[in-house]
Design an enzyme around this catalytic site. Structure first.
Site, PDB file in Angstrom:
ATOM      1  N   ASP A 164     -21.419  80.549 -48.081  1.00  0.00           N
ATOM      2  CA  ASP A 164     -22.777  80.589 -48.587  1.00  0.00           C
ATOM      3  C   ASP A 164     -22.928  79.931 -49.980  1.00  0.00           C
ATOM      4  O   ASP A 164     -23.810  79.186 -50.317  1.00  0.00           O
ATOM      5  CB  ASP A 164     -23.464  81.841 -48.438  1.00  0.00           C
ATOM      6  CG  ASP A 164     -23.026  82.328 -46.961  1.00  0.00           C
ATOM      7  OD1 ASP A 164     -24.049  82.527 -46.164  1.00  0.00           O
ATOM      8  OD2 ASP A 164     -21.970  82.777 -46.543  1.00  0.00           O
ATOM      9  N   ARG A 167     -22.543  76.441 -49.887  1.00  0.00           N
ATOM     10  CA  ARG A 167     -23.926  75.931 -49.401  1.00  0.00           C
ATOM     11  C   ARG A 167     -24.833  75.812 -50.602  1.00  0.00           C
ATOM     12  O   ARG A 167     -25.657  74.866 -50.812  1.00  0.00           O
ATOM     13  CB  ARG A 167     -24.517  76.545 -48.263  1.00  0.00           C
ATOM     14  CG  ARG A 167     -23.687  76.313 -47.177  1.00  0.00           C
ATOM     15  CD  ARG A 167     -24.006  77.137 -45.888  1.00  0.00           C
ATOM     16  NE  ARG A 167     -23.347  76.705 -44.608  1.00  0.00           N
ATOM     17  CZ  ARG A 167     -23.080  77.318 -43.447  1.00  0.00           C
ATOM     18  NH1 ARG A 167     -23.388  78.852 -43.708  1.00  0.00           N
ATOM     19  NH2 ARG A 167     -22.564  77.037 -42.622  1.00  0.00           N
ATOM     20  N   HIS A 191     -23.165  88.479 -45.409  1.00  0.00           N
ATOM     21  CA  HIS A 191     -22.956  87.018 -44.803  1.00  0.00           C
ATOM     22  C   HIS A 191     -24.085  86.998 -43.760  1.00  0.00           C
ATOM     23  O   HIS A 191     -23.875  87.108 -42.467  1.00  0.00           O
ATOM     24  CB  HIS A 191     -21.577  86.734 -44.332  1.00  0.00           C
ATOM     25  CG  HIS A 191     -21.453  85.406 -43.843  1.00  0.00           C
ATOM     26  ND1 HIS A 191     -21.923  84.254 -44.353  1.00  0.00           N
ATOM     27  CD2 HIS A 191     -21.176  85.013 -42.224  1.00  0.00           C
ATOM     28  CE1 HIS A 191     -21.667  83.139 -43.299  1.00  0.00           C
ATOM     29  NE2 HIS A 191     -21.464  83.788 -42.084  1.00  0.00           N
TER      30      HIS A 191
HETATM   31  P1  NAD Z   1     -14.861  79.841 -30.379  1.00  0.00           P
HETATM   32  O1  NAD Z   1     -15.404  80.589 -29.271  1.00  0.00           O
HETATM   33  O2  NAD Z   1     -14.734  78.317 -30.639  1.00  0.00           O
HETATM   34  O3  NAD Z   1     -13.409  80.313 -30.823  1.00  0.00           O
HETATM   35  C1  NAD Z   1     -12.988  81.664 -30.569  1.00  0.00           C
HETATM   36  C2  NAD Z   1     -11.606  81.691 -30.057  1.00  0.00           C
HETATM   37  O4  NAD Z   1     -11.050  83.173 -30.124  1.00  0.00           O
HETATM   38  C3  NAD Z   1     -11.199  81.188 -28.707  1.00  0.00           C
HETATM   39  O5  NAD Z   1     -10.535  80.109 -28.658  1.00  0.00           O
HETATM   40  C4  NAD Z   1     -10.737  82.464 -27.851  1.00  0.00           C
HETATM   41  O6  NAD Z   1      -9.887  82.154 -26.858  1.00  0.00           O
HETATM   42  C5  NAD Z   1     -10.188  83.199 -29.159  1.00  0.00           C
HETATM   43  N1  NAD Z   1      -9.829  84.717 -28.606  1.00  0.00           N
HETATM   44  C6  NAD Z   1     -10.601  85.569 -27.996  1.00  0.00           C
HETATM   45  N2  NAD Z   1     -10.092  86.866 -27.964  1.00  0.00           N
HETATM   46  C7  NAD Z   1      -8.838  86.491 -28.299  1.00  0.00           C
HETATM   47  C8  NAD Z   1      -7.786  87.547 -28.861  1.00  0.00           C
HETATM   48  N3  NAD Z   1      -8.075  88.720 -28.196  1.00  0.00           N
HETATM   49  N4  NAD Z   1      -6.660  87.067 -29.427  1.00  0.00           N
HETATM   50  C9  NAD Z   1      -6.730  85.676 -29.806  1.00  0.00           C
HETATM   51  N5  NAD Z   1      -7.497  84.933 -29.507  1.00  0.00           N
HETATM   52  C10 NAD Z   1      -8.676  85.225 -29.061  1.00  0.00           C
HETATM   53  O7  NAD Z   1     -15.744  80.395 -31.683  1.00  0.00           O
HETATM   54  P2  NAD Z   1     -15.629  79.888 -33.186  1.00  0.00           P
HETATM   55  O8  NAD Z   1     -16.741  78.972 -33.219  1.00  0.00           O
HETATM   56  O9  NAD Z   1     -14.365  79.474 -33.535  1.00  0.00           O
HETATM   57  O10 NAD Z   1     -16.013  81.013 -34.267  1.00  0.00           O
HETATM   58  C11 NAD Z   1     -15.223  82.279 -34.208  1.00  0.00           C
HETATM   59  C12 NAD Z   1     -15.891  83.178 -35.060  1.00  0.00           C
HETATM   60  O11 NAD Z   1     -16.006  82.858 -36.434  1.00  0.00           O
HETATM   61  C13 NAD Z   1     -17.117  83.496 -34.686  1.00  0.00           C
HETATM   62  O12 NAD Z   1     -17.152  85.018 -34.687  1.00  0.00           O
HETATM   63  C14 NAD Z   1     -18.276  83.252 -35.589  1.00  0.00           C
HETATM   64  O13 NAD Z   1     -19.401  83.724 -35.755  1.00  0.00           O
HETATM   65  C15 NAD Z   1     -17.186  83.122 -36.749  1.00  0.00           C
HETATM   66  N6  NAD Z   1     -17.803  82.418 -38.000  1.00  0.00           N
HETATM   67  C16 NAD Z   1     -17.811  82.934 -39.154  1.00  0.00           C
HETATM   68  C17 NAD Z   1     -18.082  82.104 -40.428  1.00  0.00           C
HETATM   69  C18 NAD Z   1     -18.147  82.802 -41.725  1.00  0.00           C
HETATM   70  O14 NAD Z   1     -18.592  82.212 -42.659  1.00  0.00           O
HETATM   71  N7  NAD Z   1     -17.640  83.988 -41.655  1.00  0.00           N
HETATM   72  C19 NAD Z   1     -18.338  81.015 -39.980  1.00  0.00           C
HETATM   73  C20 NAD Z   1     -18.516  80.301 -38.974  1.00  0.00           C
HETATM   74  C21 NAD Z   1     -17.984  81.096 -37.673  1.00  0.00           C
END
Ligand code: NAD
Length: 330
Positions: A164, A167, A191
């Site tokens: 953020d 951004r 966040h």
């Molecule tokens: P996504 O669905 O593309 O990927 C998530 C992955 O986690 C999948 O490949 C899934 O198989 C895997 N997974 C699920 N359970 C698991 C386990 N027990 N062990 C290992 N892997 C496992 O989602 P994404 O778009 O990559 O987003 C991931 C997270 O990041 C979300 O919670 C999203 O909100 C967060 N995010 C945070 C920020 C930030 O600034 N903090 C920014 C963007 C996204």
């Protein structure tokens, strides 16, 4: 196998062995984090772990095939948590995607349950690693993980509002034509929707933003413009998710930047999310504040000058986060 070669080419800032980053979850975010770390050479070895074996192996191989063009030494993927062993930094992105229109806090319950199952296994294979959480709601997940792990506060932190903040600096840069790297302004707090942009201490170069004068569009950094920019920061994730289903490139770079601060012991000031202990009257909650990040992980939390409104905003952000954590039994 990871530790056989290149000891001198890839000195680690950590414990006398080549540096290793583990990224948990090989989805949109995890792969972007791994790719960014590989491109920048933030560690000698980067491993990806995901329960989806075919996907994680394919993603790791795809990145590994480009190693020739990076300062990185190895990229590997597995569905076995054993691959995480020996990591200096574990970056957790596993979780469910934020669905269009869904707030980050709504994701909380199921995600925290997921952490209860995966975090102890990770801690088991990498007990001395620093842990960075990216999975949303990141402040709640970080707090829950810290409680689950029972380790000192420095060892566990979240990516917080590093993205953020980036951004915000991008938008101020666009408004002024000054390089993003010379915009010194921080987004703090949750966040998410209650985050607080610290405008009162914002500077361009070393000029307080309120003294900047007219911007490229002939406006002043008055409360209207500040509000517009801060709202655009808060809304940008929703907008991007609507357009492409996830945000990943900028969070990938943000995480890589934090990772480098840890592995190279840089002591950078970054708005990571860590446990606050009497910070501006706020305790017992993980949320973002300007924090020194180095080999120890989350270090000293800085106390920038705050207006009353900024302080109230942060108190409210903390209250909201604490309420959610309590609802989830933490
Ligand atoms: P996504 O669905 O593309 O990927 C998530 C992955 O986690 C999948 O490949 C899934 O198989 C895997 N997974 C699920 N359970 C698991 C386990 N027990 N062990 C290992 N892997 C496992 O989602 P994404 O778009 O990559 O987003 C991931 C997270 O990041 C979300 O919670 C999203 O909100 C967060 N995010 C945070 C920020 C930030 O600034 N903090 C920014 C963007 C996204």
């Amino acid at each position: 196998m990871h530790h056989m070669t290149a000891q001198t080419l890839y000195p680690s800032g950590t414990e006398g062995h080549p540096s290793k980053i583990a990224v948990i979850g090989a989805g949109a975010v995890g792969t972007a984090v791994a790719y960014a770390c590989a491109m920048r050479g933030d560690a000698r070895t980067i491993v990806l772990q995901d329960i989806n074996k075919k996907k994680v192996e394919a993603e790791a191989l795809d990145i590994a095939h480009g190693i020739q063009f990076t300062p990185c030494g190895a990229v590997e993927g597995s569905d076995d948590v054993e691959i995480v062993r020996g990591s200096d930094l574990v970056i957790v992105t596993a979780g469910a995607k934020q669905k269009p229109g869904q707030t980050r806090l709504e994701l909380a319950g199921s995600t925290v349950n997921l952490m209860k199952t995966i975090v102890p296994n990770l801690q088991n294979v990498a007990p001395h690693a620093r842990f960075m959480f990216i999975t949303n709601p990141v402040d709640i997940v970080t707090y829950a993980a810290l409680k689950i792990m029972g380790v000192p506060r420095n060892q566990v932190f979240g990516s917080g509002t590093v993205l953020d903040t980036s951004r915000l600096r991008y938008l101020v840069s666009r408004e002024t034509g000054v390089a993003t790297q010379n915009i010194h302004a921080y987004v703090t707090g949750e966040h998410g929707d209650s985050e607080v942009a610290l405008w009162s201490s914002a500077e361009i170069g070393n000029v307080p933003i309120r003294h900047w004068g007219p911007t490229l569009s002939g406006r002043l950094f008055d409360s209207d413009l500040r509000k517009e920019i801060a709202e655009e920061v808060t809304q940008s994730a929703y907008k991007i998710i609507e357009g492409k289903g996830a945000t990943n490139y900028a969070i990938g770079l943000s995480a890589a930047n934090i990772a480098r601060a840890v592995l190279r012991d840089e002591n950078r000031v970054l708005t990571i999310s860590s446990l606050l202990e009497d910070w501006e009257g706020i305790s017992d909650v993980c949320m973002a504040a300007p924090t020194i990040v180095g080999r120890m992980g989350a270090g000293r939390v800085l106390n920038p000058p705050l207006t009353l409104a900024e302080r109230d905003g942060l108190t409210e952000s903390a209250r909201r986060l604490r309420a959610v954590a309590q609802e989830l039994g933490f």
